[in-house]
Motif scaffolding. Structure first.
Motif, short mmCIF file in Angstrom:
data_model
loop_
_atom_site.label_atom_id
_atom_site.label_comp_id
_atom_site.label_asym_id
_atom_site.label_seq_id
_atom_site.Cartn_x
_atom_site.Cartn_y
_atom_site.Cartn_z
N VAL A 1 37.19 38.77 75.35
CA VAL A 1 38.10 39.20 74.08
C VAL A 1 39.51 39.01 74.58
CG1 VAL A 1 38.62 41.00 72.90
CG2 VAL A 1 36.30 40.47 72.91
N VAL A 2 39.89 39.70 75.62
CA VAL A 2 41.30 39.68 76.21
C VAL A 2 41.83 38.33 76.46
CG1 VAL A 2 42.91 40.36 77.92
CG2 VAL A 2 41.16 42.00 77.08
N ALA A 3 40.96 37.56 77.36
CA ALA A 3 41.05 36.08 77.43
C ALA A 3 41.47 35.21 76.32
CB ALA A 3 40.19 35.28 78.42
N ASP A 4 40.83 35.55 75.11
CA ASP A 4 41.00 34.75 74.14
C ASP A 4 42.65 35.39 73.21
OD1 ASP A 4 38.54 33.37 74.01
OD2 ASP A 4 37.75 34.60 72.66
N ARG A 5 43.03 36.22 73.82
CA ARG A 5 44.31 36.99 72.96
C ARG A 5 45.49 36.52 74.03
NH1 ARG A 5 42.18 42.13 70.06
NH2 ARG A 5 40.42 41.33 69.29
N ILE A 6 45.49 35.98 75.07
CA ILE A 6 46.45 35.78 75.97
C ILE A 6 46.74 34.48 76.63
CG2 ILE A 6 45.41 36.54 78.32
CD1 ILE A 6 48.02 38.20 78.67
N ASN A 7 47.76 33.86 76.47
CA ASN A 7 48.16 32.27 77.24
C ASN A 7 47.57 32.75 78.68
OD1 ASN A 7 49.42 30.55 78.35
ND2 ASN A 7 50.46 30.06 76.55
N PRO A 8 47.04 31.84 79.35
CA PRO A 8 46.91 31.85 80.49
C PRO A 8 48.25 31.72 81.47
CG PRO A 8 45.42 30.17 79.67
CD PRO A 8 46.40 30.77 78.63
N ALA A 9 49.18 31.28 81.16
CA ALA A 9 50.63 31.39 81.68
C ALA A 9 51.04 32.72 81.83
CB ALA A 9 51.58 30.27 81.03
N VAL A 10 50.56 33.56 80.75
CA VAL A 10 51.37 34.89 80.88
C VAL A 10 50.44 35.91 81.74
CG1 VAL A 10 51.57 36.93 79.26
CG2 VAL A 10 52.20 34.63 78.49
N GLY A 11 48.98 35.79 81.72
CA GLY A 11 48.18 36.56 82.91
C GLY A 11 46.95 35.88 82.95
N VAL A 12 46.49 36.82 84.05
CA VAL A 12 44.95 36.37 84.40
C VAL A 12 44.11 37.37 84.11
CG1 VAL A 12 43.49 35.83 86.43
CG2 VAL A 12 45.91 34.91 86.24
N VAL A 13 42.87 37.22 83.50
CA VAL A 13 41.94 38.16 83.26
C VAL A 13 40.67 38.08 84.19
CG1 VAL A 13 40.38 38.82 81.18
CG2 VAL A 13 42.50 38.07 80.50
N GLU A 14 40.50 39.34 84.71
CA GLU A 14 39.16 39.34 85.41
C GLU A 14 38.05 40.23 85.13
OE1 GLU A 14 40.64 39.71 89.89
OE2 GLU A 14 42.49 40.02 88.78
N ALA A 15 37.15 39.79 84.96
CA ALA A 15 36.06 40.69 84.37
C ALA A 15 35.55 41.98 85.58
CB ALA A 15 34.69 40.09 83.97
N VAL A 16 35.36 42.97 85.22
CA VAL A 16 35.06 44.28 85.91
C VAL A 16 33.53 44.22 85.56
CG1 VAL A 16 35.14 46.53 86.41
CG2 VAL A 16 37.27 45.32 86.14
N ASP A 17 33.26 44.46 84.48
CA ASP A 17 31.75 44.42 84.09
C ASP A 17 31.54 43.91 82.82
OD1 ASP A 17 32.53 46.52 82.26
OD2 ASP A 17 31.91 47.83 83.67
N ARG A 18 30.54 43.85 82.22
CA ARG A 18 30.40 43.63 80.89
C ARG A 18 31.24 43.83 79.72
NH1 ARG A 18 26.63 44.02 76.25
NH2 ARG A 18 26.37 46.33 76.72
#
Length: 99
Positions: free
Chosen positions: A33-50
């Motif tokens: 959900v978060v990755a779909d809302r942020i440009n990869p150039a702005v931030g990196v999203v890492e899953a903690v759990d589901r």
């Protein structure tokens, strides 16, 4: 899980530009959900759990960082830097007075 670093503006050894304010923020949303809302150039999203993730992001100012976080339209928690926590509290109060 929580780390914050403050760097001087300018180039870093890998040739990219350094941000003045860097933050990792816990999200109470799935990573997808978060990755779909942020440009990869702005931030990196890492899953903690589901159901939760960590967003590593930075900006030239605390104000811009607060805007990035708010624009994602998901719940989040910031424990540091103290300046971001204080700014978000002031912004929350301002928005509450506006409604």
């Amino acid at each position: 899980m929580w780390t914050v670093a403050t760097t001087a503006p300018g180039a870093v050894p890998d040739g990219s530009l350094a941000h003045r304010s860097l933050s990792k923020n816990a999200r109470t949303s799935p990573a997808e959900v978060v990755a779909d809302r942020i440009n990869p150039a702005v931030g990196v999203v890492e899953a903690v759990d589901r159901d939760t993730c960590v967003l590593s992001t930075g900006a030239d100012s605390i104000t811009t960082l607060a805007v990035y976080l708010g624009m994602l339209d998901v719940d989040f928690e910031v424990k540091s830097p103290p300046e971001l926590v204080s700014y978000l509290r002031a912004l929350s109060d301002r928005y509450a007075r506006a409604t």
